[in-house]
Design an enzyme around this catalytic site. Structure first.
Site, mmCIF file in Angstrom:
data_model
loop_
_atom_site.group_PDB
_atom_site.id
_atom_site.type_symbol
_atom_site.label_atom_id
_atom_site.label_comp_id
_atom_site.label_asym_id
_atom_site.label_seq_id
_atom_site.Cartn_x
_atom_site.Cartn_y
_atom_site.Cartn_z
ATOM 1 N N ASP A 1 -7.005 -9.160 8.945
ATOM 2 C CA ASP A 1 -7.346 -8.725 7.447
ATOM 3 C C ASP A 1 -6.968 -7.165 7.400
ATOM 4 O OD1 ASP A 1 -7.734 -8.346 4.721
ATOM 5 O OD2 ASP A 1 -9.739 -9.464 4.999
ATOM 6 N N GLU B 1 -14.284 -7.360 -3.687
ATOM 7 C CA GLU B 1 -14.682 -6.901 -2.222
ATOM 8 C C GLU B 1 -15.831 -6.077 -2.420
ATOM 9 O OE1 GLU B 1 -11.587 -6.185 0.441
ATOM 10 O OE2 GLU B 1 -10.016 -6.965 -0.725
#
Ligand code: BGC
Ligand code: BGC
Length: 852
Positions: free
Chosen positions: A340, A539
């Site tokens: 990621d 997020e």
């Protein structure tokens, strides 16, 4: 599969072990072996036992011819080209020109990156850029080195949410409410098809996190708190996106490569913190958090993205046990593992540009958006110096090539020449929209209905709330931009807001509709529909401390209560990425619908509100009784939600909700008078502003400017994503940056020896430019300013400076009783600074005054 609900005690026991180890200062490396032997049950935190995980086999298996072809390619690859394969860069930080000399294996467009730096670039720009990269990459291969095309990965996480005009589906939370696995297959297929129109071949979806704490900012990316739902969806979606393993057209034509993410445990971090630490037992990690992986792997998912988070204190990106031994070993995954966003840099001992550890732990491709060059150079040097396990490197390359070969990438040619490329009519085709609309209708959960629903099409309807005609708000994060902020209805050609939906029905039925953003009305309507809810986020920016809704801002509640007081029946439509404590709003409404984040076709929710069909959705997450009831999950001991997992009223099966208690369990209007700016954003209730001679603007997104553009404020990275702001003045006149909001009384703090702490960095030469630090306050107060320029201009460029300036330097007592901005920076010069934190601290002796 059997559903294993967590035994709270087991999770607690593990936590207790982790804590006690921390307390006695025992890391797992230094844990005395005899102690471990004494208690065989007590494994070192973070250690795994692969045998307890499901033993799986790849549904495709290794094909001898393909493996031989890979061996042949690898034998001809210079080290430089091998390293290139395992590094992925973001198109915001790499150009086709760079690719001529850096033979990278992949690029991505992060949530804020798009062709030409424009989130609204049309599909044609995507195809053009894909071609440009393809052609440039050919030049990176000298004679004798076989050409390996790059993969382009994109976050098509609720449809192809990157291109204006694409079909934007409800976020996963809404799909979870439908409990309709076959719908997921159709959504996957449409998403793949739309990705292909822009020339991409890989999506970072599905997210198969099982979310257990709704304070997590990514709750809406999960389908449900119940692992069973995720397990029933994962395979369908993967097959929809990729096709059926081994069959013709698998990964090719109108299909793309899927990614199961984020491995593993991201939905179970302590406190629901993004990128946090999951402390569950290994059994819970397997049964709850990894529940979707067997289905995804069995459906042949070709890439798995590793989570930012940790398990029992150890970052997943460095977790060899879970990546190598469990995922690739026991669970038979033969595709490749992608990292990621600079997440490898969070492993202890690593930076974004230097991290062989991740490769050694089993990572096959680093996501190194802006760090790719440094990372590439370091990995190459490390490989040359023998610091990298060559067999591991070859295995990583092999896995990436395997997926490239399986997907036909080597034979696909120029992106613009591939099937569906430039076939823009497919974006939001009527068939695709039909599926999205069905998803919207099925996702609605009716929490309360005292008889006002269904609406009649002959009614005069008042529509209020900032979500009533707002496709951006109803689509949430990961929509055109990363945070999903800044979108207008015009960014969704062919999309449908709630207002559009109501208009369509009343037009047909002889009624009327009035749109009133602020809720006011001239003629009393038959019914008011208030569409409101959370503003878009993604997020960690969506992490919250408790489940209260907009603490300190009761404007939506006031609107609902006003209608009630005026005798107007109210239908509340709530847009949100998670259940929140809404008892007061529910009490003030005659019907309350949880609509989640329905996407570009959200207006079709009204088909259900007008009774063309019945409600079908049921709660994918338990609805809390108070704002502090979290974590709250079905199967908990003493499970006591307000509305249980699976709840959902229908017209056919109505029920009375009654008046709900209005105790939130927490003070809702806690004033925040000390924490102003953190991780790149203002801390609630504060906001960022930039002003110049033409006025003042709010900086609500990652990029903003004062009205004339004299001051530019951008988000930037400093060791973590977007955790700082750059502030640049251009010298065309006076301009001010401020952290401001409603007035607070800081008079007591001036005598209490408090200081404004802030961390600032000079990014460019300041010359003799002025820069003053100030506090703004209301009419009767007279806060002064302090000269920051004289000191900051002499500080080394590019180095962070910590300042503590006594609050009393700005004024005494009542001077500061109405502070509207506890922190301002003003200048007439031209230079840039970066800002990381601003808060009020107690002066432990380090605070001073600057010059006035
Ligand atoms: C990118 C996103 C990424 C995020 C990392 C953003 O700048 O646009 O794609 O997910 O950083 O948290
Ligand atoms: C997110 C991922 C995403 C990636 C690329 C990260 O910050 O966590 O879900 O796929 O960025 O945009």
């Amino acid at each position: 599969m059997t559903l294993n609900f967590p035994l709270k005690s087991a999770a607690l026991a593990t936590t207790a072990i982790a804590l006690s180890l921390a307390l006695i200062g025992c890391s797992n490396a230094s844990m005395p072996t005899d102690k471990a032997n004494v208690d065989a049950e007590m494994r070192a935190p973070g250690a795994v036992n692969p045998e307890i995980w499901p033993k799986l086999e790849s549904p495709v298996g290794l094909d001898a011819a393909v493996e031989a072809r890979i061996s042949d390619i690898i034998a001809k690859m210079p080290l430089r080209h091998k390293i290139g394969q395992i590094v992925q860069a973001d198109i915001g930080s790499i150009t086709p020109e760079d690719i001529k000399t850096y033979p990278l294996g992949s690029i991505l467009n992060g949530g804020n990156s798009a062709p030409n730096g424009d989130n609204r670039s049309p599909a044609s720009a995507w195809v053009e850029l894909a071609d440009a990269f393809y052609l440039a990459s050919q030049e990176a291969y000298p004679e004798g080195v076989p050409f390996i095309p790059m993969l382009w990965g994109t976050d098509a996480v609720h449809g192809h949410n990157n291109i204006p005009g694409a079909t934007v589906f409800p976020h996963n939370i809404g799909l979870g409410a439908t409990r309709n696995p076959s719908l997921l297959g159709q959504i996957g297929a449409i998403t793949a098809q739309e990705i292909r129109t822009g020339g991409q071949e890989w999506t970072f979806a599905p997210t198969i996190a099982v979310v257990r704490d709704d304070r997590w900012g990514r709750t809406y990316e999960g389908y449900a708190e119940n692992p069973e739902v995720t397990a029933s969806y994962a395979g369908e979606l993967v097959r929809g996106i990729q096709g059926v393993p081994g069959s013709d057209g698998w990964l090719q034509g109108n299909k793309v490569i899927a990614t199961a993410k984020h491995f593993v445990g991201d939905g179970g971090t302590a406190g629901g913190r993004d990128q946090g630490d999951n402390l569950d037992s290994e059994e819970d990690l397997r049964d709850i958090h990894a529940a979707g992986y067997p289905a995804a792997l069995d459906a042949g998912v070709q890439s798995v993205m590793i989570s930012f988070s940790s398990w029992q204190g150890k970052k997943l990106h460095g977790h060899k046990g879970l990546i190598n031994d469990v995922l690739k070993g026991q669970m038979g995954f033969d595709g490749f593992v992608v990292g990621d966003w600079n997440a490898h840099g969070q492993i202890e001992g690593c930076t974004n540009e230097n991290c062989p550890t991740a490769l050694h732990a089993g990572l096959d491709m680093y996501m190194a958006p802006d760090s790719w060059r440094g990372l590439f150079d370091n990995l190459l040097a490390q490989a040359e110096a023998g610091e990298i396990d060559m067999a591991r490197l070859d295995d990583a390359v092999r896995r990436i090539l395997r997926v490239k070969i399986r997907s036909g990438l080597f034979e696909a040619g120029l992106p613009s020449q591939r099937a569906l490329a430039s076939d823009y009519d497919l974006l939001a085709s009527p068939d695709s929209k039909d599926v999205a609309r069905q998803a919207v209708r099925e996702s609605l959960v009716l929490l309360k209905n005292d008889g006002v629903l269904p609406l009649s099409k002959g009614m005069n309807i008042l529509m209020a709330g900032d979500g009533a005609d707002n496709i951006g708000k109803q689509s949430g994060g990961w929509t055109l931009s990363w945070q999903g902020t800044g979108n207008a209805n015009s960014d969704f050609p062919g999309g449908s807001s709630f207002y559009d939906g109501v208009s369509r029905h009343v037009k047909a039925g002889g009624g009327s509709v009035t749109l009133s953003e602020d809720g006011s009305y001239a003629a009393k309507p038959d019914v008011a529909m208030v569409v409101f809810g959370e503003d878009p986020y993604a997020e960690f920016k969506g992490d919250i401390d408790n489940l209260s809704y907009k603490p300190g801002d009761d404007s939506d509640l006031a609107l609902l209560q006003q209608y009630k007081a005026d005798g107007i029946p109210v239908v509340a439509v709530f847009l949100s990425g998670r259940p929140l404590w809404m008892n007061r709003e529910i009490n003030a409404s005659d019907a309350f619908v949880a609509a989640w984040l329905p996407g570009s076709e959200g207006g079709y929710a009204t088909d259900v509100l007008f009774g063309d069909m019945d409600f079908k959705g049921t709660l994918p997450y338990s609805w809390p009784r108070t704002a502090v009831q979290t974590p709250l999950n079905v199967g908990d001991e003493n499970y006591d939600p307000l509305f249980a997992y699976g709840y959902g009223l229908t017209y056919a099966n109505p029920a009375k909700v009654g008046t709900l208690p209005e105790e939130a369990g927490i003070a809702l209007s806690v004033k925040n008078d000390s924490d102003y700016f953190r991780v790149g954003k203002a801390v609630f209730p504060w906001a960022l502003y930039a002003s110049d001679d033409a006025g003042k603007t709010t900086i609500a997104t990652t990029r903003g400017r004062s009205p004339m553009g004299v001051i530019q404020v951008n988000s930037a990275d400093d060791g973590a994503q977007e955790n700082i702001r750059t502030i640049a003045w251009d010298g065309r006149g006076p301009a001010r940056f401020e952290v401001g909001g409603n007035a607070i009384d800081l008079s007591r703090q001036t005598t209490g020896d408090m200081a404004v702490y802030f961390r600032i960095r000079r990014d460019t030469d300041m010359g003799n430019a002025d820069l003053s630090l100030g506090v703004l306050c209301g009419t009767n107060c007279k806060a002064g300013t302090q000269d920051l320029g004289s000191s900051l201009s002499k500080a080394p460029e590019g180095e962070w400076q910590d300042y503590q300036v006594k609050l009393s330097c700005f004024g005494e007592g009542d001077d500061l009783d109405q502070v509207t901005a506890p922190f301002t920076l003003s200048s007439t010069g031209a230079f840039q600074v970066s800002l990381s934190d601003v808060r009020l601290v107690s002066n432990e002796g380090a605070a001073t005054c600057l010059r006035e």
